[in-house]
Design a protein around this motif. Structure first.
Motif, PDB file in Angstrom:
ATOM      1  N   PRO A  74      -5.105  20.353  -1.518  1.00 58.64           N
ATOM      2  CA  PRO A  74      -5.118  19.007  -0.943  1.00 58.64           C
ATOM      3  C   PRO A  74      -6.239  18.859   0.079  1.00 58.64           C
ATOM      4  CG  PRO A  74      -3.245  20.249  -0.113  1.00 58.64           C
ATOM      5  CD  PRO A  74      -3.903  21.105  -1.140  1.00 58.64           C
ATOM      6  N   ALA A  75      -6.932  17.726   0.054  1.00 57.27           N
ATOM      7  CA  ALA A  75      -8.035  17.503   0.974  1.00 57.27           C
ATOM      8  C   ALA A  75      -7.732  16.394   1.965  1.00 57.27           C
ATOM      9  CB  ALA A  75      -9.303  17.163   0.203  1.00 57.27           C
ATOM     10  N   GLY A  76      -6.752  15.564   1.687  1.00 55.69           N
ATOM     11  CA  GLY A  76      -6.432  14.466   2.586  1.00 55.69           C
ATOM     12  C   GLY A  76      -5.584  13.433   1.883  1.00 55.69           C
ATOM     13  N   GLU A  77      -5.301  12.347   2.599  1.00 54.04           N
ATOM     14  CA  GLU A  77      -4.511  11.269   2.021  1.00 54.04           C
ATOM     15  C   GLU A  77      -5.340  10.000   1.941  1.00 54.04           C
ATOM     16  OE1 GLU A  77      -0.950  10.898   4.289  1.00 54.04           O
ATOM     17  OE2 GLU A  77       0.023  12.533   3.242  1.00 54.04           O
ATOM     18  N   TRP A 118       0.839  -1.197   0.000  1.00 49.76           N
ATOM     19  CA  TRP A 118       0.000   0.000   0.000  1.00 49.76           C
ATOM     20  C   TRP A 118       0.870   1.241   0.000  1.00 49.76           C
ATOM     21  CZ3 TRP A 118      -5.125  -0.575  -0.524  1.00 49.76           C
ATOM     22  CH2 TRP A 118      -5.669  -1.825  -0.208  1.00 49.76           C
ATOM     23  N   VAL A 119       0.424   2.292  -0.682  1.00 50.31           N
ATOM     24  CA  VAL A 119       1.073   3.592  -0.660  1.00 50.31           C
ATOM     25  C   VAL A 119       0.003   4.646  -0.403  1.00 50.31           C
ATOM     26  CG1 VAL A 119       3.006   2.983  -2.169  1.00 50.31           C
ATOM     27  CG2 VAL A 119       0.899   3.813  -3.166  1.00 50.31           C
ATOM     28  N   THR A 120       0.406   5.825   0.045  1.00 44.34           N
ATOM     29  CA  THR A 120      -0.557   6.901   0.271  1.00 44.34           C
ATOM     30  C   THR A 120      -0.449   7.919  -0.852  1.00 44.34           C
ATOM     31  OG1 THR A 120       1.026   8.058   1.678  1.00 44.34           O
ATOM     32  CG2 THR A 120      -0.585   6.673   2.776  1.00 44.34           C
ATOM     33  N   GLU A 121      -1.594   8.386  -1.306  1.00 46.68           N
ATOM     34  CA  GLU A 121      -1.660   9.419  -2.323  1.00 46.68           C
ATOM     35  C   GLU A 121      -2.429  10.599  -1.754  1.00 46.68           C
ATOM     36  OE1 GLU A 121      -3.475   7.967  -5.854  1.00 46.68           O
ATOM     37  OE2 GLU A 121      -1.683   6.897  -6.506  1.00 46.68           O
ATOM     38  N   THR A 122      -2.049  11.791  -2.158  1.00 47.78           N
ATOM     39  CA  THR A 122      -2.749  12.987  -1.716  1.00 47.78           C
ATOM     40  C   THR A 122      -3.987  13.185  -2.582  1.00 47.78           C
ATOM     41  OG1 THR A 122      -0.662  13.963  -1.072  1.00 47.78           O
ATOM     42  CG2 THR A 122      -2.519  15.446  -1.272  1.00 47.78           C
TER      43      THR A 122
END
Length: 58
Positions: free
Chosen positions: A39-42, A24-28
């Motif tokens: 940006p609203a969140g990740e 898993w990776v996080t995207e903005t």
């Protein structure tokens, strides 16, 4: 006396470098249009490199 049997260990596949083997990776996540994009969140998404397996592609 019988010879001792040895078991071979399976090689460990290398971990994916993009997700550190997690899959898993996080995207903005962004909202807005044009110049007002902010940006609203990740969001956690599947790793595009290994497709969630966590191992490096051979």
């Amino acid at each position: 006396m019988a010879a001792r049997k040895t078991t071979r260990t399976k090689p460990v596949p290398p971990k994916c470098t993009a997700c550190a083997g997690q899959g898993w990776v996080t995207e903005t996540h962004t909202v807005g249009r044009g110049k007002n994009t902010r940006p609203a969140g990740e969001v956690e998404v599947l790793c595009p490199t290994c497709l969630g397996s966590g191992t490096a592609a051979a």
